[in-house]
Design a protein around this motif. Structure first.
Motif, PDB file in Angstrom:
ATOM      1  N   GLY A  35      -8.160   5.876  -1.753  1.00 39.45           N
ATOM      2  CA  GLY A  35      -8.712   7.019  -2.499  1.00 39.45           C
ATOM      3  C   GLY A  35      -7.637   7.702  -3.332  1.00 39.45           C
ATOM      4  N   PHE A  36      -6.416   7.781  -2.799  1.00 39.46           N
ATOM      5  CA  PHE A  36      -5.303   8.402  -3.523  1.00 39.46           C
ATOM      6  C   PHE A  36      -4.783   7.485  -4.635  1.00 39.46           C
ATOM      7  CE2 PHE A  36      -5.703  11.781  -0.860  1.00 39.46           C
ATOM      8  CZ  PHE A  36      -4.605  12.604  -0.724  1.00 39.46           C
ATOM      9  N   LEU A  37      -5.012   6.170  -4.482  1.00 43.00           N
ATOM     10  CA  LEU A  37      -4.475   5.230  -5.482  1.00 43.00           C
ATOM     11  C   LEU A  37      -5.234   5.321  -6.810  1.00 43.00           C
ATOM     12  CD1 LEU A  37      -3.779   2.037  -3.333  1.00 43.00           C
ATOM     13  CD2 LEU A  37      -2.181   3.793  -4.047  1.00 43.00           C
ATOM     14  N   SER A  38      -6.386   5.989  -6.776  1.00 41.97           N
ATOM     15  CA  SER A  38      -7.146   6.128  -8.032  1.00 41.97           C
ATOM     16  C   SER A  38      -6.751   7.395  -8.791  1.00 41.97           C
ATOM     17  CB  SER A  38      -8.643   6.152  -7.732  1.00 41.97           C
ATOM     18  OG  SER A  38      -8.918   7.201  -6.818  1.00 41.97           O
ATOM     19  N   THR A  39      -5.733   8.132  -8.284  1.00 38.54           N
ATOM     20  CA  THR A  39      -5.268   9.361  -8.949  1.00 38.54           C
ATOM     21  C   THR A  39      -4.668   9.012 -10.310  1.00 38.54           C
ATOM     22  OG1 THR A  39      -4.659  10.137  -6.753  1.00 38.54           O
ATOM     23  CG2 THR A  39      -3.830  11.415  -8.614  1.00 38.54           C
ATOM     24  N   GLU A  40      -5.011   9.815 -11.296  1.00 38.04           N
ATOM     25  CA  GLU A  40      -4.430   9.579 -12.639  1.00 38.04           C
ATOM     26  C   GLU A  40      -2.992  10.046 -12.664  1.00 38.04           C
ATOM     27  OE1 GLU A  40      -6.533  11.038 -16.045  1.00 38.04           O
ATOM     28  OE2 GLU A  40      -8.453  10.276 -15.304  1.00 38.04           O
ATOM     29  N   SER A  41      -2.153   9.280 -13.354  1.00 36.83           N
ATOM     30  CA  SER A  41      -0.743   9.667 -13.472  1.00 36.83           C
ATOM     31  C   SER A  41      -0.531  10.477 -14.741  1.00 36.83           C
ATOM     32  CB  SER A  41       0.147   8.420 -13.518  1.00 36.83           C
ATOM     33  OG  SER A  41      -0.008   7.681 -12.342  1.00 36.83           O
ATOM     34  N   GLU A  42       0.600  11.194 -14.777  1.00 31.51           N
ATOM     35  CA  GLU A  42       0.974  11.888 -16.001  1.00 31.51           C
ATOM     36  C   GLU A  42       1.346  10.837 -17.054  1.00 31.51           C
ATOM     37  OE1 GLU A  42       3.132  15.997 -15.526  1.00 31.51           O
ATOM     38  OE2 GLU A  42       4.044  14.577 -14.150  1.00 31.51           O
ATOM     39  N   ASN A  43       1.221  11.219 -18.301  1.00 35.08           N
ATOM     40  CA  ASN A  43       1.571  10.286 -19.375  1.00 35.08           C
ATOM     41  C   ASN A  43       3.083  10.355 -19.634  1.00 35.08           C
ATOM     42  OD1 ASN A  43       1.674   8.634 -21.554  1.00 35.08           O
ATOM     43  ND2 ASN A  43       0.798  10.120 -23.003  1.00 35.08           N
ATOM     44  N   TYR A  44       3.808   9.360 -19.129  1.00 37.69           N
ATOM     45  CA  TYR A  44       5.268   9.377 -19.243  1.00 37.69           C
ATOM     46  C   TYR A  44       5.753   8.716 -20.533  1.00 37.69           C
ATOM     47  CZ  TYR A  44       6.240  11.227 -14.601  1.00 37.69           C
ATOM     48  OH  TYR A  44       6.350  12.054 -13.513  1.00 37.69           O
TER      49      TYR A  44
ATOM     50  N   LEU B 141       0.836  -1.213   0.000  1.00 44.63           N
ATOM     51  CA  LEU B 141       0.000   0.000   0.000  1.00 44.63           C
ATOM     52  C   LEU B 141       0.868   1.260   0.000  1.00 44.63           C
ATOM     53  CD1 LEU B 141      -2.879  -1.008   2.441  1.00 44.63           C
ATOM     54  CD2 LEU B 141      -3.157  -0.354   0.064  1.00 44.63           C
ATOM     55  N   HIS B 142       1.937   1.251   0.795  1.00 41.54           N
ATOM     56  CA  HIS B 142       2.815   2.430   0.843  1.00 41.54           C
ATOM     57  C   HIS B 142       3.529   2.618  -0.487  1.00 41.54           C
ATOM     58  CE1 HIS B 142       6.491   4.742   1.608  1.00 41.54           C
ATOM     59  NE2 HIS B 142       5.740   5.413   2.454  1.00 41.54           N
ATOM     60  N   HIS B 143       4.009   1.529  -1.051  1.00 34.85           N
ATOM     61  CA  HIS B 143       4.738   1.595  -2.334  1.00 34.85           C
ATOM     62  C   HIS B 143       3.835   2.174  -3.421  1.00 34.85           C
ATOM     63  CE1 HIS B 143       7.450   0.373  -5.547  1.00 34.85           C
ATOM     64  NE2 HIS B 143       6.403  -0.153  -6.165  1.00 34.85           N
ATOM     65  N   ASN B 144       2.606   1.642  -3.493  1.00 39.37           N
ATOM     66  CA  ASN B 144       1.665   2.126  -4.524  1.00 39.37           C
ATOM     67  C   ASN B 144       1.285   3.577  -4.293  1.00 39.37           C
ATOM     68  OD1 ASN B 144       1.746  -0.445  -5.471  1.00 39.37           O
ATOM     69  ND2 ASN B 144      -0.219  -1.073  -4.577  1.00 39.37           N
ATOM     70  N   LEU B 145       1.092   3.944  -3.009  1.00 44.37           N
ATOM     71  CA  LEU B 145       0.704   5.323  -2.676  1.00 44.37           C
ATOM     72  C   LEU B 145       1.806   6.295  -3.090  1.00 44.37           C
ATOM     73  CD1 LEU B 145      -1.188   7.317  -1.097  1.00 44.37           C
ATOM     74  CD2 LEU B 145       0.182   6.823   0.907  1.00 44.37           C
TER      75      LEU B 145
ATOM     76  N   ASN C 283       4.243   5.920  -5.288  1.00 41.45           N
ATOM     77  CA  ASN C 283       4.395   6.004  -6.751  1.00 41.45           C
ATOM     78  C   ASN C 283       3.260   6.774  -7.401  1.00 41.45           C
ATOM     79  OD1 ASN C 283       6.877   4.722  -7.369  1.00 41.45           O
ATOM     80  ND2 ASN C 283       5.975   2.804  -6.692  1.00 41.45           N
ATOM     81  N   LYS C 284       2.043   6.550  -6.925  1.00 44.15           N
ATOM     82  CA  LYS C 284       0.886   7.251  -7.500  1.00 44.15           C
ATOM     83  C   LYS C 284       1.020   8.757  -7.290  1.00 44.15           C
ATOM     84  CE  LYS C 284      -2.229   4.840  -9.628  1.00 44.15           C
ATOM     85  NZ  LYS C 284      -2.630   5.168 -11.004  1.00 44.15           N
TER      86      LYS C 284
END
Length: 1561
Positions: free
Chosen positions: A1298-1307, A1079-1083, A1085-1086
């Motif tokens: 809730g934060f894990l559903s944040t959209e990432s920038e297109n890298y 959970l921490h790793h995903n949070l 990175n997101k």
């Protein structure tokens, strides 16, 4: 059997030949009369009165007036009910021995039970309606009952029925009880005089009962409601419909308020102090003080605890007796029917021994013992918790009181730091509170352990002692594990703090990291620390699982050792009665032995806490400041602004030295009236120290003239601020005296050098407890130029500022502090360097409008400490200081005439200040403007966030409107299953499967162990019975008993059970660990990869909370809660399964019990969550109030506002305590109900088992069922509590998810077309570019077209919000370029991968960002450059010499945020960083906005030389910085309006650029 009242097996039953009263049946019938009388009298009154009393709950609770002897009556009535139960049981058992049914043996007792119940219901209704006259019916009833029972007792005595018969003893007890109840009733008549007296007593309810705000009713309700927390029902059930808030829980009763308890503890402490005044080496005992103040409730709690512990042994003993009786029934010698009569009373009299031989009676006794035991236990818990909370409140008030009197030297010399005070408040008081919670265990446990061992020895003999030794020997291991757990937690905390520090830096500097494409480097640094933290967490998890394992495995090990020893050493076979009673006893024994380690740990901590507290309470206090108690009334005139003549304006054009020469004493002041004293404060021969007995200020002789402006000047560190504090009494006076004139008010308005704000609104910070005067307030705001800043705040001056509110800059904070001093209605104002954080314009305005006009027009005495010598011309009196002594005192004229040297020195300094002014005047505006801009930015992101939140709320509201109320309540009571599933699966499916499988297997094996024991003991008994019968000559076919078969099986099962306990506890912890890691790793990175817009609209605090509080809950709290929940659930299910297997009829009773349990847990979970939130939310303001008071001690004492702050602190303590008390009462509410449910389960299981055993059920299985029923009682409330805790803790997982559903920038992007050295030329084409921050927002740039030649120097300008910064972000694709494109060196940047694009361009931002680490790391985190390249970059940025002088050179330490360098130096480091990158395009985004002129010149020079061949795009804050630009782009509202060289744009008078240059914006 035919029914008849006197029985029909004897003709003489109805005969009255020997006299009416000699007929036993008639005497029993006579005993019915009082009961029937009461029922006839009270039922109409109850039902008639019921209608009017139906709204009892809503009645003002002043009606809950207790009549005299209230508690005594309830205790006697409960005892009466119990005796009636015994009488009924005795009658029924006697009746069994008779040939026909004799109703008179038990019917009067049963009716008596109903009458006793009615009497207490009737009494309660009369008491709540406060109508004592109706008590007369009860009085008559007690008299009649007493008379009839006495007749019965006398007749028994006459017929030789004595103490050896149970019925005689019961009747005697009833006579005593009725007599006592009669006495209670007579006492009510005597006190209240409601009958037989002419004037009835009018009783006024207590203050608490008259106050509708008091909602905590535990002290005021009746005994039954107290024991069952029935008064909590409306609150807990109501929470289901509407959340519980502070208004609902109201205030505390007076006896529980912090002030009451503080006085109690303080008196006890002062008593101790007096006792040790003569003995210098002794200090007052806090332990004794605590005992004096709170000893009685602790003794009461301990009594309850002893009773509960003793009743706890009733369980195993009843099981033993029940199984013994069942075995006896099966044995060949069945007891024959007895038929004995005594004299003429023709009935059979049972002895107590015969009564207890009845298994059903034993089952009822077990039930009653459990009910009583649980009631006493919960009462003990409640009393200790209430006392603990009261003690904490008293200690907090005591600490606060002491803190307000702490000597400033203690604080400044570091003897008592802010951290120590915060620790006392947050940690030590809680340690003592927890110690008090566990206190009764200290003396209850040894008794429990001794009793347990004695009973085991009685049952099993020598082998029991070996089993007990196993438990005792393993207890120290538990203590060792507990200490290791604490160590692991501490090291985890250290790593966690380090990780948070790094995360905080990343989030603060995220814009820079993204622009330089350094996200991954910093992200991996956090991950490294997280790995260390996880290693520490692994240790923590290991010890936690070992602790859980010990709790589960030790009873199994003890039972195994005991029964094995018994099997091979004892001559008697193990019977089911002995085996299962021993098993139940082992379960009782294990709890205190394991609790012992916790209690010992808390005792040690409490001893340390008391030691720290003692030191704090004995630390030095500030001297007595009675010198400032001049009593005068506050004149209203001073609140009004006098329109006095304007002072001479400060002429900025003329240098200060000329102004000083042409200075004249201002003529505007009126001579002071003769009655006022000319001197406000006077110091004679003053020697003052900061506590080291070395004088900081020496030989001070001075005075402050009344109603005039006194200035104190001198070099830094010469003692100016100390002089002010010495006058305020904050320093230790070694010699001399400070005299204050009597006419001065006893409060001084004081603005400290370091600004100090409250966590309150701007208005509250300025008025500071004074009445609000609109005119005066407005004048003060204008004087301090605060209006533009207030206009920026979201709620104006009602916005919360301080720690929990919006953070303001230094200048803004200082101006609020000065405004506070100006607003106060005091004769004397002390201002300690109020200009230090203000720019030149604000300083002038404050001096002119505030000090010279506002204060002096009010004829107030002003003492101003300042470094700004240009203001000396306005001083009426000057005090010059040097090295802690007075250099000179007098008017400016005096000093000019008498001390020419000093005057010349001042002129030289002014010369310098003049030169700085010329530089600074340009910067001045910009500094304030920048502060306001930063505030605007901070608020913009908040507004944007709240806007989105508002939209969400609106949507939710619409949904809620559509839904019914019940839908909302069901949503509140639903368990978040989806979030739980997310959490469980984030640990990995393999571990999840292992966890479920191991736990199921573990509990199956534990059931198997007990089942094996049941079959072993039953077959052992059968074989011994068959052996017995064969001795008697009867032969039976039974298989031979093989002991080794059973012992081997038992050993294997126990060993595998112990191993499975370890594996099961490890899998839960390990799964929790993996879930936390993922959970921490995903949070991380997101969040790191989220677009910049996400950081604009999400407050930093909210993101940090996910990484701190929420991650901590996921790391350390969820796994143990999850383990506790699985264990409780599986234990309850296995218990119900075993009982149902033994007696299937039990399942019928389970249905209503299951429904009751469902509703109890449903209501409790919702209420518990609300109360938990209230407890958490009320704790923070309390801790904040302590820390802010400690920081602002000098200000509070100067203003003499101690009383107001104390009052606020008491309110905050009470608010937190009432929330905590309600939470603990809610826990008791749950536990009482689940305990009673458990007791009903035991009763049901016992009755059904006994019934089934008559059909041939093995007594071993009955024992198994009963033992499991007993364990249910313990685990039902743990199940609900764990479920409620898990639900609260899952909130953390929900927030993180809730934060894990944040959209990432297109890298992503195409790298194939990009040359290695791109961009080489630095040519930029902007084609029809439109930009927005989000798809839902309006464009910030519209259709921009521009062309920038390679190597060109371009300036971009425009008013605030015109879109200039947005263009700089567009180059890095930080914003949504939804139309058009930017082409750099022939490549469209939208096609490139983001890391490539951002790593090839350079930017210098407006806010210089440095990270903690080394200088090398800040310039080149990727470690790709040589040292020569780095030194070259530093040389270009003019920093080489400075860095060389630092220890370590390039490896010199940079603190967090680069605080060890000035703002200018930080900006130059950022320039060096940009140069290191060697990019052909450099973008400067308002890079010179926050630096001084000198640094800006360096920057401009470097850009012109070092970046001569590169394309430089400068976004200008000050238009003057781009006047040399080859091309200027001017923006207005997102549109490019002008594009040309600076010179040609300036030549056009109507151009926007010309206008901007003229207005200098």
């Amino acid at each position: 059997m035919p029914l008849s009242f006197c029985g029909n097996d004897n003709a003489s039953a109805y005969s009255v030949d020997d006299g009416v009263l000699d007929n036993g049946c008639f005497v029993d019938a006579l005993n019915l009369v009082p009961h029937v009388f009461l029922l006839f009298i009270t039922f109409p009154i109850l039902f008639i009165g019921w209608g009017s009393q139906s709204s009892k709950v809503q009645i003002h609770h002043s009606t809950w007036l207790h009549f005299p002897g209230h508690n005594m009556r309830w205790i006697l009535t409960f005892t009466l009910l119990f005796v009636h139960v015994c009488e009924t049981a005795e009658g029924i058992v006697s009746d069994v021995y008779m040939k026909s049914c004799h109703l008179h043996l038990f019917l009067p007792a049963f009716v008596g039970f109903i009458a006793a119940t009615t009497s207490v219901v009737y009494y309660h209704n009369i008491e709540t309606s406060n109508f004592p006259k109706l008590l007369l019916a009860l009085f008559i009833y007690w008299v009649l009952a007493f008379v009839t029972k006495t007749i019965k007792l006398v007749k028994y005595y006459e017929h030789n029925v004595g103490v050896q018969h149970l019925r005689f003893c019961i009747t005697a007890m009833l006579v005593i009880l009725y007599a006592l109840l009669m006495a209670v009733e007579i006492n009510v008549i005597r006190v209240r005089r409601y009958v037989f007296f002419a004037n009835p007593q009018k009783v006024k309810p207590s203050e608490d009962l008259q106050d509708l705000g008091v909602r905590f009713l535990q002290p005021f309700v009746n005994l039954l409601s107290k024991a069952t927390y029935w008064w909590m029902n409306p609150l807990i059930i109501g929470a289901h419909k509407r959340p519980i808030d502070l208004k609902k829980i109201g205030k505390l009763p007076i006896a529980m308020r912090a002030l009451t308890n503080y006085i109690r503890l303080k008196d006890a402490y002062e008593e101790q102090r007096k006792m040790v005044t003569d003995q210098a080496d002794k200090s007052p005992s806090i332990w004794r003080s605590m005992y004096r103040a709170f000893g009685r409730p602790i003794l009461l709690s301990s009594t309850f605890r002893y009773l509960a512990d003793l009743l706890g042994f009733a369980g195993p003993l009843c099981i033993y007796c029940i199984l013994l009786r069942l075995d006896d029934r099966k044995s060949p010698q069945m007891s024959e029917q007895k038929n004995v009569t005594t004299s003429d009373l023709i009935v059979y009299y049972v002895s107590s021994h015969e009564l207890l031989e009845n298994t059903f009676i034993l089952a009822v006794l077990l039930f009653l013992a459990l009910i009583l035991q649980r009631t006493f236990l919960q009462a003990s818990y409640y009393v200790t918790i209430e006392t603990g909370i009261n003690l904490r409140g008293a200690l907090l008030a005591m600490i606060y009181n002491k803190m307000l009197r702490l000597s400033t030297s203690n604080m400044s010399m570091g003897e008592m730091t802010l951290g120590q005070i915060n620790n006392l408040v947050a940690i030590e008081t809680n340690q003592l509170m927890w110690f008090l919670f566990l206190c009764p265990n200290l003396w209850a446990m040894p008794v429990q352990i001794i009793m347990g061992v004695v009973l085991l020895h009685y049952l099993l003999g020598f082998s029991a002692l070996i089993g007990a030794c196993v438990i005792v020997l393993l207890a120290p291991i538990q203590y060792f594990i507990a200490t290791k757990l604490a160590e692991a937690q501490k090291s985890t905390l250290d790593y966690s703090t380090d990780r948070l520090k790094k995360t905080n830096e990343i989030l603060k500097g995220i814009k820079l990291l993204k622009l330089y494409a350094w996200e991954n480097i910093f992200c991996s640094s956090v991950e490294e620390t997280r790995v260390k933290e996880l290693t520490s967490l692994k240790t923590f998890a290991l010890y936690t699982s070992l602790s859980i394992f010990m709790n589960a495995a030790v009873p199994i090990a003890a039972v195994l050792v005991t029964f094995m020893t018994h099997a091979y050493t004892s001559s008697t076979e193990l019977s089911p009665a002995v085996a299962f009673a021993s098993l139940a006893l082992f379960h009782i024994l294990v709890t205190p032995l394991f609790l012992l380690s916790t209690v010992v740990r808390f005792t040690v901590k409490a001893i340390v806490s008391v030691q720290k507290l003692g030191e704090f309470l004995l630390s030095d206090e500030i001297g007595d400041d009675s010198w400032r108690n001049g009593e005068t009334s506050v004149s209203l005139e001073s609140c009004k602004k006098h329109p006095g003549a304007h002072t001479k304006a400060i002429n900025r054009k003329l240098p200060l030295r000329y102004q000083l020469d042409s200075f004249e004493q201002p003529s505007r002041r009126q001579p002071r009236p003769t009655e006022t004293e000319d001197i406000a404060v006077k110091v004679n021969n003053g020697f003052f120290s900061w506590g080291s007995n070395v004088a900081t200020l020496s030989d001070i002789n001075m005075h402050i003239p009344t109603g005039q402006l006194t200035m104190i000047v001198g070099q830094v560190g010469c003692g100016k601020s100390s002089l002010l504090l010495a006058m305020l009494g904050e320093m230790q006076t070694i010699g001399g005296k400070v005299h204050w004139s009597n006419k001065n008010r006893n409060s001084v308005a004081y603005a400290a050098q370091k600004s100090w704000l409250l966590n309150a609104t701007v208005e509250e910070n300025i008025t500071f407890g004074n009445p609000f005067n609109k005119q005066r307030y407005k004048a003060v705001i204008d004087t301090c130029s605060l209006q533009p800043d207030i206009d920026l705040l979201p709620y104006g001056d009602q916005t919360e500022i301080g720690e929990r509110g919006i953070n303001l800059s230094g200048g803004q904070r200082q101006r609020i502090c000065v405004a506070r001093a100006l607003y106060q209605n005091t004769n004397i104002v002390f201002l300690d360097d109020p200009f230090s954080a203000l720019d030149i314009h604000l300083s002038d305005h404050l001096m002119q409008e505030g000090i010279l006009k506002f204060l002096q027009d009010d004829k107030r005495t002003v003492v101003l400490v300042t470094h700004k010598l240009q203001y000396l011309i306005h001083a009426d009196w000057i005090i010059a200081m040097k090295d802690g002594t007075l250099l000179r005192e007098g008017t400016l004229k005096d000093i000019q005439n008498n001390d020419i040297e000093l005057y010349k020195h001042w002129k030289t300094l002014m010369n310098r200040q003049d030169q700085e002014l010329e530089k600074d005047t340009d910067v001045a505006d910009s500094q304030t403007a920048l502060e306001r801009k930063n505030l605007r930015r901070a608020l913009y992101s908040r507004e944007a966030k709240s806007q989105i939140d508002d939209e969400d709320e609106e949507e939710e509201e619409e949904e809620d409107d559509e839904d019914t109320m019940s839908m909302m309540t069901s949503r509140r009571s639903k368990i978040p299953w989806r979030v739980c599933w997310n959490y469980l699966t984030s640990g990995g499916f393999l571990l999840l499967f292992m966890m479920i499988f191991c736990n199921l297997l573990k509990h199956s094996v534990i059931v198997a162990i007990d089942y094996w024991l049941a079959t072993w003991t039953s077959s052992a008994q059968n074989s011994s019975m068959s052996a017995h019968s064969s001795v008697n000559g009867t032969l039976t076919d039974t298989a031979p008993f093989d002991l080794s078969y059973y012992t081997t099986g038992f050993s294997i099962l126990c060993s595998s059970g112990i191993v499975l306990c370890l594996i099961a506890s490890l899998t839960v912890e390990w799964m929790g660990l993996f879930a936390a890691r993922n959970l921490h790793h995903n949070l991380l990175n997101k969040i790191i990869l989220a677009p910049i817009r996400f950081f604009d609209i999400t407050p930093l605090g909210q993101m940090l909370n996910r990484f701190s509080a929420d991650t901590n809950i996921i790391d350390q709290h969820i796994p143990p809660t999850l383990e506790s929940l699985t264990r409780s659930t599986l234990l309850c299910l296995s218990a119900i399964g075993v009982i149902a297997f033994v007696t299937p009829f039990f399942l019928i009773a389970m249905l209503p019990l299951g429904i009751a349990f469902y509703f109890i847990q449903k209501y409790f979970r919702v209420a518990s969550k609300d109360l938990q939130d209230l407890d958490d939310s009320t704790q923070l303001p309390l801790l904040c109030h302590f820390s802010e008071t400690a920081e602002g001690l000098t200000t509070i004492r100067a203003f003499r506002h101690e009383a107001r702050f104390k009052q606020r602190m008491l309110e905050l303590i009470d608010t937190n305590n009432v929330a905590y008390l309600f939470l603990s009462a809610a826990n008791r509410w749950l536990e009482v109900r689940t305990d009673y449910l458990g007791a009903v389960i035991v009763l049901t299981a016992a009755v059904t088992s006994i019934c089934t055993s008559e059909n041939g059920l093995q007594s071993g299985l009955v024992g198994l069922g009963l033992t499991y029923a007993l364990t249910v009682t313990n685990y039902l409330n743990w199940l609900v509590r764990s479920l409620a805790d898990l639900e609260v803790q899952m909130g953390a997982v929900k927030k993180v998810s809730g934060f894990l559903s944040t959209e990432s920038e297109n890298y992503e992007g195409d790298l194939s077309q990009v040359p290695e050295d791109w961009p080489q030329q630095g040519e930029i084409k902007i084609q029809n570019l439109s930009v927005r921050y989000d798809s839902v927002l309006k464009p910030v740039l519209k259709h921009v077209n521009a062309y920038i030649n390679p190597g060109q120097k371009v300036g971009i300008c425009g008013r605030t919000g015109s879109g200039k910064s947005s263009l700089s972000l567009a180059f890095f694709r930080m914003v949504d370029m939804f139309q058009g494109k930017i082409i750099i060196d022939g490549i469209d940047i939208s096609k490139l991968p983001l890391p490539t694009l951002r790593s090839r361009l350079s930017i210098i931002l407006q806010d210089p960002v440095l990270f903690s680490g080394s200088i090398r790391f800040n310039l080149d985190p990727e470690r790709t450059c040589t040292d020569d390249r780095l030194w070259e970059a530093l040389e270009i940025a003019q920093l080489k010499n400075m860095v060389k002088s630092l220890p370590g050179g390039l490896d010199a330490v940079v603190t967090e945020g680069g605080e060890n360098f000035s703002v200018g130096q930080r900006q130059l480091f950022c320039l060096a960083r940009a140069f290191v990158r060697k990019s052909s395009i450099l973008i400067m985004d308002e890079a010179t906005a926050s630096i001084d002129m000198a640094t800006e010149h360096i920057l401009q020079k470097v850009v012109m030389t070092a970046f001569a061949d590169r394309t430089v795009v400068t976004i200008a804050h000050r238009v003057s910085s781009i006047l040399e630009a080859e091309q200027v782009l001017v923006f207005c509202e997102g549109i490019l309006v002008e594009c040309d060289s600076a010179s040609s744009l300036l030549s056009q008078d109507d151009s926007l650029f010309t206008l901007l240059v003229k207005t200098h914006k």
